[in-house]
Design a protein around this motif. Sequence first.
Motif, PDB file in Angstrom:
ATOM      1  N   HIS A 214       0.828  -1.206   0.000  1.00 43.42           N
ATOM      2  CA  HIS A 214       0.000   0.000   0.000  1.00 43.42           C
ATOM      3  C   HIS A 214       0.867   1.263   0.000  1.00 43.42           C
ATOM      4  CE1 HIS A 214      -3.319  -2.697   0.496  1.00 43.42           C
ATOM      5  NE2 HIS A 214      -2.710  -3.238   1.532  1.00 43.42           N
ATOM      6  N   GLY A 215       1.943   1.172  -0.746  1.00 44.75           N
ATOM      7  CA  GLY A 215       2.778   2.353  -0.942  1.00 44.75           C
ATOM      8  C   GLY A 215       3.719   2.681   0.202  1.00 44.75           C
ATOM      9  N   ARG A 216       3.925   1.765   1.096  1.00 49.72           N
ATOM     10  CA  ARG A 216       4.815   2.074   2.225  1.00 49.72           C
ATOM     11  C   ARG A 216       6.279   1.821   1.869  1.00 49.72           C
ATOM     12  NH1 ARG A 216       0.260   0.606   5.189  1.00 49.72           N
ATOM     13  NH2 ARG A 216       0.828  -1.588   5.148  1.00 49.72           N
ATOM     14  N   PHE A 217       6.763   2.585   0.924  1.00 46.24           N
ATOM     15  CA  PHE A 217       8.198   2.610   0.641  1.00 46.24           C
ATOM     16  C   PHE A 217       8.505   3.960  -0.010  1.00 46.24           C
ATOM     17  CE2 PHE A 217       6.286   0.856  -3.172  1.00 46.24           C
ATOM     18  CZ  PHE A 217       6.994   1.428  -4.220  1.00 46.24           C
ATOM     19  N   ASP A 218       9.749   4.276  -0.058  1.00 45.89           N
ATOM     20  CA  ASP A 218      10.175   5.555  -0.572  1.00 45.89           C
ATOM     21  C   ASP A 218      10.100   5.516  -2.109  1.00 45.89           C
ATOM     22  OD1 ASP A 218      12.121   7.632   1.258  1.00 45.89           O
ATOM     23  OD2 ASP A 218      11.831   7.977  -0.884  1.00 45.89           O
ATOM     24  N   PHE A 219       9.185   6.299  -2.677  1.00 48.73           N
ATOM     25  CA  PHE A 219       8.875   6.165  -4.100  1.00 48.73           C
ATOM     26  C   PHE A 219      10.109   6.293  -4.979  1.00 48.73           C
ATOM     27  CE2 PHE A 219       7.132   7.929  -8.175  1.00 48.73           C
ATOM     28  CZ  PHE A 219       6.390   6.823  -8.543  1.00 48.73           C
ATOM     29  N   TYR A 220      10.907   7.330  -4.750  1.00 50.83           N
ATOM     30  CA  TYR A 220      12.067   7.538  -5.619  1.00 50.83           C
ATOM     31  C   TYR A 220      13.292   6.773  -5.138  1.00 50.83           C
ATOM     32  CZ  TYR A 220       9.306  11.229  -7.747  1.00 50.83           C
ATOM     33  OH  TYR A 220       8.323  11.915  -8.397  1.00 50.83           O
ATOM     34  N   LEU A 221      13.564   6.835  -3.847  1.00 48.08           N
ATOM     35  CA  LEU A 221      14.855   6.310  -3.385  1.00 48.08           C
ATOM     36  C   LEU A 221      14.857   4.787  -3.307  1.00 48.08           C
ATOM     37  CD1 LEU A 221      15.969   9.071  -0.874  1.00 48.08           C
ATOM     38  CD2 LEU A 221      16.159   8.974  -3.352  1.00 48.08           C
ATOM     39  N   ASP A 222      13.716   4.162  -2.991  1.00 55.18           N
ATOM     40  CA  ASP A 222      13.640   2.693  -3.052  1.00 55.18           C
ATOM     41  C   ASP A 222      13.095   2.228  -4.395  1.00 55.18           C
ATOM     42  OD1 ASP A 222      14.448   2.427  -0.400  1.00 55.18           O
ATOM     43  OD2 ASP A 222      12.378   2.498   0.340  1.00 55.18           O
ATOM     44  N   GLY A 223      12.252   3.058  -5.000  1.00 50.22           N
ATOM     45  CA  GLY A 223      11.537   2.636  -6.206  1.00 50.22           C
ATOM     46  C   GLY A 223      12.376   2.715  -7.477  1.00 50.22           C
ATOM     47  N   VAL A 224      13.486   3.421  -7.409  1.00 48.55           N
ATOM     48  CA  VAL A 224      14.375   3.474  -8.574  1.00 48.55           C
ATOM     49  C   VAL A 224      15.628   2.651  -8.283  1.00 48.55           C
ATOM     50  CG1 VAL A 224      15.732   4.930 -10.119  1.00 48.55           C
ATOM     51  CG2 VAL A 224      13.520   5.729  -9.276  1.00 48.55           C
ATOM     52  N   SER A 225      15.810   1.602  -9.031  1.00 47.17           N
ATOM     53  CA  SER A 225      17.001   0.759  -8.947  1.00 47.17           C
ATOM     54  C   SER A 225      17.741   0.936 -10.276  1.00 47.17           C
ATOM     55  CB  SER A 225      16.579  -0.694  -8.731  1.00 47.17           C
ATOM     56  OG  SER A 225      15.879  -1.156  -9.867  1.00 47.17           O
TER      57      SER A 225
ATOM     58  N   TYR B 218      13.917  14.257  -2.962  1.00 47.87           N
ATOM     59  CA  TYR B 218      13.074  13.061  -3.099  1.00 47.87           C
ATOM     60  C   TYR B 218      12.937  12.289  -1.784  1.00 47.87           C
ATOM     61  CZ  TYR B 218      12.991  13.193  -8.275  1.00 47.87           C
ATOM     62  OH  TYR B 218      12.763  13.509  -9.581  1.00 47.87           O
ATOM     63  N   ARG B 219      13.825  12.598  -0.848  1.00 56.02           N
ATOM     64  CA  ARG B 219      13.849  11.823   0.394  1.00 56.02           C
ATOM     65  C   ARG B 219      12.513  11.923   1.123  1.00 56.02           C
ATOM     66  NH1 ARG B 219      17.894   9.315   2.140  1.00 56.02           N
ATOM     67  NH2 ARG B 219      19.283  10.524   0.817  1.00 56.02           N
ATOM     68  N   GLY B 220      11.960  10.775   1.485  1.00 58.71           N
ATOM     69  CA  GLY B 220      10.741  10.770   2.291  1.00 58.71           C
ATOM     70  C   GLY B 220       9.455  10.830   1.490  1.00 58.71           C
ATOM     71  N   ILE B 221       9.547  10.954   0.167  1.00 59.29           N
ATOM     72  CA  ILE B 221       8.306  10.949  -0.624  1.00 59.29           C
ATOM     73  C   ILE B 221       7.839   9.506  -0.773  1.00 59.29           C
ATOM     74  CG2 ILE B 221       7.209  11.520  -2.820  1.00 59.29           C
ATOM     75  CD1 ILE B 221       9.091  13.837  -3.122  1.00 59.29           C
ATOM     76  N   GLN B 222       6.727   9.194  -0.127  1.00 60.25           N
ATOM     77  CA  GLN B 222       6.223   7.825  -0.148  1.00 60.25           C
ATOM     78  C   GLN B 222       5.558   7.513  -1.493  1.00 60.25           C
ATOM     79  OE1 GLN B 222       5.526   5.360   2.932  1.00 60.25           O
ATOM     80  NE2 GLN B 222       7.592   6.174   2.879  1.00 60.25           N
ATOM     81  N   ALA B 223       5.497   6.243  -1.814  1.00 61.09           N
ATOM     82  CA  ALA B 223       4.776   5.795  -3.004  1.00 61.09           C
ATOM     83  C   ALA B 223       3.283   6.017  -2.796  1.00 61.09           C
ATOM     84  CB  ALA B 223       5.060   4.322  -3.259  1.00 61.09           C
TER      85      ALA B 223
END
Lengths: 364, 364
Positions: free
Chosen positions: B215-226, B279-284
């Motif tokens: 349900h979007g509980r991860f950091d959209f940019y910092l975790d979501g971009v590999s 981008y830090r802290g912006i949730q998905a």
Amino acid sequence: MTPPVAVVGAGHAGRALAGHLALLGAEVVLWNRTPANIAEIVERGGIEMEGEAVGFGKLALVTSDIKEALAEAQLVMVCVPAFGHRDVARLCAPYLRDDHVVVLNPGRTFGALEFIHELRAQQCIARPVVAEAATFIFASRSTGPAQSRVMRIKHAVPVAAIPVDRTPEMMEQLNAWYHQFTPAESTLDTSFGNVGAVVHPVITLLNAARIESTHGRFDFYLDGVSPSVAHVLEAVDRERLAVAQLLGVQVRSLQDWLLSAYRAEGGDLYEAILANEGYRGIQAPPTTHNRYMLEDVPMSMVPMASAGRSFGLTPRAIEAVIDLAGLMHTTNYWSRGRTLATLGLEGLSPAEIEQVAMYGYDVV
Amino acid sequence: MTPPVAVVGAGHAGRALAGHLALLGAEVVLWNRTPANIAEIVERGGIEMEGEAVGFGKLALVTSDIKEALAEAQLVMVCVPAFGHRDVARLCAPYLRDDHVVVLNPGRTFGALEFIHELRAQQCIARPVVAEAATFIFASRSTGPAQSRVMRIKHAVPVAAIPVDRTPEMMEQLNAWYHQFTPAESTLDTSFGNVGAVVHPVITLLNAARIESTHGRFDFYLDGVSPSVAHVLEAVDRERLAVAQLLGVQVRSLQDWLLSAYRAEGGDLYEAILANEGYRGIQAPPTTHNRYMLEDVPMSMVPMASAGRSFGLTPRAIEAVIDLAGLMHTTNYWSRGRTLATLGLEGLSPAEIEQVAMYGYDVV
């Protein structure tokens, strides 16, 4: 005395099969191209097995010389990733005989055709049986340099021979060791019954960042498939069935397959996947540069898309997955993959392809 | 006395802007189509603001009657998602005057053109300025039914007017309240300078299962971009630049933009994204049915792909994302999106489109 079985490739699959066959009493010759990868097996003289069969599988010969591997053998169990099939065919070509039975474990899509096509390119005059299995007979893992664990032996593995009239000969060779192999009508059945082609790349793609940021520490199927992902799986699966149908083949949908193979029931594909106990605990791969992509995209999805396109279908879901997988890996999976052109099938009608898939290229 | 400002749409953006403008001393009319969504604001007579500006933003009028909203206003700040621009244009058409300055906050791709195209379809005889901003001026959220928090006011927001010769008039209206707006040469600059079009759908798509299972509980940019995801972002971004170039527009690459907007440096796009403190802290988002898809795919990616295709480019990365996003949501984003055809631009040359993007449809 039964002739030796050659196991070609000593990765996860080849080691498990070689060790297991040895425990069953077969005389086994294990071949691997890179000597370093079998050094420990050479030194120990075999493979230590655990899981479904426990003990030391003593091998008759461990070699990097393909001529030596094929010399005495009649059954040749090829256990390399599908992107290695063409290379293996080229290496084997000079040493194959009419009485060899070569089985690709598994073939992915059009594996047996690619193998035969390469034999012809090498001017191989022998006419061995070349067959493809729809899946690998075990779930297994190498647990050390000369160790292997067979977690599960599958119940039924369809396998199709080219030429199809030598199916009885092939079945006799296989059934000497395993009753799980069942004859399929044609390599089109095994090529399109390939559900891995649907599930592996889609789930990997739509979990790419998660795989790379967690190094695969999540449940591949049960966490990796959400309702949206299931919608994409459904679309890709519909296209697989549609392409198969163009070639005159009826194959089970992924949802029907989950029901028949695992008794996993559900109102839709998402529910059926969640209901599949067989998926529980299967972790994601640690990287996206994995056989789920490197093998299934070029060797399963590209040939399906290529066949679909050739006969007027636009398999947009499969194509989108191929495109994005290639962009992710900064490679062109289209040019690395099997297509009707690379298989020498371009310009043939679906009925002609069906004939080739059953009898080989001599019919056209 | 300055005339009232009409804020059209009372979502996250509209509420923040209306409340903030009121605190700055503007006479603000807030319009929202659905009365229930503004009932609490009507009752309280305004919006309680927190964050960058604190206090009660008293509104002159809160209404669901567009005629009433436009009657006294001169500046009309449209703050609805881009998929609502056409509807807003249709509703406004009967009440617009030549002296109105309508600004889409933001326009996404071809927003101002779509707005004007719809005014013409409605036989609107007035010729207001219609402009589009490249992005929304705040990062903000509604924190309650009559509450809003402005987290950040952006430094520079390019905005382009149609017709471009009325840019001074538009800037005067905007600069009465905000100095952050800067004039762009043409709506093609704001349409293709749209980096959200690149980042939002790609990251959402390649994190689909993770968004839905966490349900979007991860950091959209910092975790979501590999690294793999960054490769796809690079490919989509190259296509955005290539389509812009076809239309004669030079826009910054995503990596250059990260450097100039956030001073985020890196040897490649992946490093630059990781280096972006902004981008830090912006949730998905909590679901994939989110504006990142519902708005950016049809209103940014589809028009870019459509323009690319029309002029001989094959933007395969953008098209693959559009296709898979549609399959995920079992919808056809192509038919819901802006294309040269729906914008009345089909058959025009790039130079003619550039003229329309600057002066409106009267020039062709």
